[in-house]
Scaffold this motif. Structure first.
Motif, short mmCIF file in Angstrom:
data_model
loop_
_atom_site.label_atom_id
_atom_site.label_comp_id
_atom_site.label_asym_id
_atom_site.label_seq_id
_atom_site.Cartn_x
_atom_site.Cartn_y
_atom_site.Cartn_z
N UNK A 1 -9.72 -11.03 3.50
CA UNK A 1 -10.29 -11.27 2.48
C UNK A 1 -10.59 -9.36 2.05
N UNK A 2 -10.24 -8.88 1.23
CA UNK A 2 -10.38 -8.10 0.82
C UNK A 2 -11.79 -7.63 -0.02
N UNK A 3 -12.08 -8.65 -1.20
CA UNK A 3 -13.65 -8.46 -1.60
C UNK A 3 -14.05 -10.37 -1.88
N UNK A 4 -15.36 -10.56 -1.74
CA UNK A 4 -15.68 -12.05 -2.54
C UNK A 4 -14.65 -12.22 -3.32
N UNK B 1 -10.81 -0.89 -4.78
CA UNK B 1 -10.29 -1.12 -3.50
C UNK B 1 -8.58 -0.99 -3.50
N UNK B 2 -7.82 -0.13 -2.41
CA UNK B 2 -7.05 -0.39 -2.87
C UNK B 2 -5.79 -0.57 -1.49
N UNK B 3 -4.94 -1.11 -2.18
CA UNK B 3 -4.05 -2.27 -1.05
C UNK B 3 -2.27 -2.31 -1.27
N UNK B 4 -2.32 -2.11 0.12
CA UNK B 4 -0.53 -2.09 -0.57
C UNK B 4 0.34 -3.87 0.00
N UNK B 5 1.09 -3.71 -1.24
CA UNK B 5 1.66 -5.64 -1.43
C UNK B 5 2.50 -5.14 -1.25
N UNK B 6 3.38 -5.40 -0.08
CA UNK B 6 5.12 -5.49 -0.07
C UNK B 6 5.71 -6.54 0.04
N UNK B 7 7.14 -6.82 -0.12
CA UNK B 7 8.05 -7.94 -0.77
C UNK B 7 7.36 -9.00 0.36
N UNK B 8 7.33 -10.21 -1.11
CA UNK B 8 6.61 -11.51 0.38
C UNK B 8 5.57 -11.78 -0.32
N UNK B 9 4.99 -10.98 0.28
CA UNK B 9 2.88 -11.13 0.10
C UNK B 9 2.35 -11.63 -1.00
#
Length: 206
Positions: A5-8, A155-163
């Motif tokens: 959970x990144x945020x609500x 919020x910064x996040x990395x999204x990889x292949x398959x995510x």
């Protein structure tokens, strides 16, 4: 891996799809790109061109509305039922249930050659149902902001292949974008992948 959970309302599902499933989705993206109403760049109202290229399924998106035909009058490729079912599974994995989620449109984006996506809201859908974002190929820096403007907090996040990234509820109208894609980070097993493909599945409510 477990959902994060990144945020609500915003949930990251890392490694949701296996290598074989990713290859199957990539093959579909290539097929959709070659359709008569296939991959194209979008011209914004002020004249600028989006750096990503996209193809739409079910409904054609152009700033800032949906239509049943492309800008040059071609019929839109049908939205496949299997993709809708896949998106329902992702929403269930993120929230525990999918309630009345009935997606009817997908926007498939291709990032290459330094393409990125500026901060924006997904406001064209009358429905408040969540958006399901599937990543294939190169890893992207995904930025999820607030619902008021393009500024912090975000919020910064990395999204990889398959995510998969699901955002609904309080996060549904949050500003979001892709400020960077990291070249050469795609899984080596993906046949012929260039850049990043992103499938976003939505419910228009139209």
């Amino acid at each position: 891996m477990e959902p994060r959970v990144v945020t609500a309302g915003a949930v990251h599902l890392p490694e949701r799809f296996s290598a074989a499933q990713q290859q199957g989705l990539l093959n579909r993206c290539r097929r959709w790109a070659g359709e008569p109403a296939g991959l194209h760049r979008v011209r914004m109202p002020r004249g600028g061109m989006m750096s990503v290229r996209q193809v739409c399924l079910g409904w054609h998106w152009s700033p800032y509305r949906y239509r049943r035909v492309t800008d040059d009058g071609r019929p839109v490729t049908a939205f496949p039922a299997w993709l809708g079912a896949l998106a329902v599974e992702c929403v269930t994995a993120a929230y525990g249930s999918a309630d009345d989620f009935a997606p009817d449109v997908a926007i498939v984006n291709h990032y290459s050659g330094g393409a990125r996506m500026g901060m924006h809201q997904d406001n064209e859908e009358a429905s408040a149902a969540p958006v399901v974002s599937i990543s294939l190929g190169d890893t992207a820096l995904f930025r999820l902001g607030n619902t008021d403007n393009r500024n912090r907090p975000w919020h910064d996040l990395r999204l990889s292949s398959g995510d998969v990234f699901v955002f609904g509820g309080p996060a549904r109208r949050a500003f979001h974008g892709v400020p960077k894609v990291y070249p050469g980070t795609a899984p080596p097993g993906l046949d012929g992948i260039v850049g990043r493909w992103n499938i976003t599945v939505r419910q228009t409510g139209l």
